[in-house]
Write a protein that holds these residues in place. Sequence first.
Motif, PDB file in Angstrom:
ATOM      1  N   HIS A 136       8.095  12.742   0.324  1.00 54.01           N
ATOM      2  CA  HIS A 136       8.079  11.288   0.512  1.00 54.01           C
ATOM      3  C   HIS A 136       6.846  10.850   1.288  1.00 54.01           C
ATOM      4  N   LEU A 137       6.518  11.562   2.368  1.00 57.40           N
ATOM      5  CA  LEU A 137       5.363  11.164   3.175  1.00 57.40           C
ATOM      6  C   LEU A 137       4.063  11.310   2.390  1.00 57.40           C
ATOM      7  N   TYR A 138       3.901  12.406   1.659  1.00 57.29           N
ATOM      8  CA  TYR A 138       2.658  12.599   0.907  1.00 57.29           C
ATOM      9  C   TYR A 138       2.535  11.569  -0.222  1.00 57.29           C
ATOM     10  N   LEU A 139       3.658  11.192  -0.815  1.00 57.71           N
ATOM     11  CA  LEU A 139       3.625  10.121  -1.806  1.00 57.71           C
ATOM     12  C   LEU A 139       3.202   8.806  -1.157  1.00 57.71           C
ATOM     13  N   LEU A 140       3.775   8.505   0.014  1.00 53.39           N
ATOM     14  CA  LEU A 140       3.421   7.272   0.718  1.00 53.39           C
ATOM     15  C   LEU A 140       1.923   7.248   1.025  1.00 53.39           C
ATOM     16  N   MET A 141       1.398   8.362   1.513  1.00 57.23           N
ATOM     17  CA  MET A 141      -0.023   8.415   1.870  1.00 57.23           C
ATOM     18  C   MET A 141      -0.916   8.266   0.645  1.00 57.23           C
ATOM     19  N   THR A 142      -0.399   8.639  -0.525  1.00 54.52           N
ATOM     20  CA  THR A 142      -1.138   8.455  -1.773  1.00 54.52           C
ATOM     21  C   THR A 142      -1.060   7.013  -2.245  1.00 54.52           C
ATOM     22  N   VAL A 143       0.161   6.467  -2.252  1.00 52.24           N
ATOM     23  CA  VAL A 143       0.390   5.137  -2.811  1.00 52.24           C
ATOM     24  C   VAL A 143      -0.262   4.049  -1.969  1.00 52.24           C
ATOM     25  N   GLU A 144      -0.355   4.257  -0.642  1.00 54.62           N
ATOM     26  CA  GLU A 144      -0.878   3.206   0.221  1.00 54.62           C
ATOM     27  C   GLU A 144      -2.399   3.055   0.155  1.00 54.62           C
TER      28      GLU A 144
END
Length: 340
Positions: A292-300
């Motif tokens: 979840h965190l790595y996805l967030l860091m990608t999407v943001e």
Amino acid sequence: MSPTRRDLDPDQVRRYVAASLGPQVEVADCGPLTGGGFAAVWWVRLDDGRQVVLKVGPPPQVPLLRYERDMIGAEARYLRLVAARAPGVPVPALLHHGHHPELGDWLLTARLPGRTLWELTRAGADVGPLRAEFGRALAALHAVTGDRYGYDGGRAAAPTWRGAYPAMVDDLLADAADWDVPLPVPAARIRELVARHAAVLDAVRRPALLHFDGWAGNVLAVDGPDGVPRLSGLVDGERHLWGDPLVDLVSPLLFRRAEDEPDDPLVRAYRAASPFPLDAPARRRLGLYRLHLYLLMTVEMPSRGITASSDPGRVERLAGLVDAELADLTRPLPARRVAP
């Protein structure tokens, strides 16, 4: 510069302070603080000698990710919660939470002393005792129980953690589609693997208050009498949510794996204050939370104005981390041993 961060000047800072504390309070000096990408943050010295921090949210026309709605208000709620229900956890005192058609949303808080754990680590300081204090502070924060899982304010939430966590991931995947963010793997594969592991989320039976953003830049310390840094504050609680305490063992060990480092001072101190097994289901949940965190860091990235050229290697590193977590999630859980 991040599109969500307002471009302030000293005159504007004076307007926010006057709107918070009254026109009789004047600003003696002020300047921007660095480190965050979402809000504009300035230190302020008042004419009566007080040191405060002004945090101003994005302009209303700026598009945000789904979980970022009303984040300034979320931080105000977090600060009130911690002050009332976990007073031993050092957070800034909330002096004012304001909303104005022109000024937007803002917070004025007391300014906590100290340098960040990130700065101290880079300087080679002995940060082991500080990380242990941080672990104990997280355990105290997690003793606060909410009435929902996920976020408040109409954002992703559910009566169970099994419902809330996939909703949070779904929101990130929807944001990726809205912003045309290329994902390292198809969204359908991410959803399938999250759904496959929903059962391990059922172990979470209490919605604990989570800081979520406990990376080293949000941990403050001052030198103790022995010269060893001691915890003076946890800041930037605007991303707080309710759920599994293991979520808060991800950002403090960014790009690492808490389950592989049981002797890290933070992990050891946390488990002493709030014991939990580092068994196969816990490891699987930690993997889901890193995903979840790595996805967030990608999407943001586009919403923060981050590009491949402004942060070289970020896309490739996050893609590799996502792929590694997905590979682990693909492997079956070890069978439970049954006592004879």
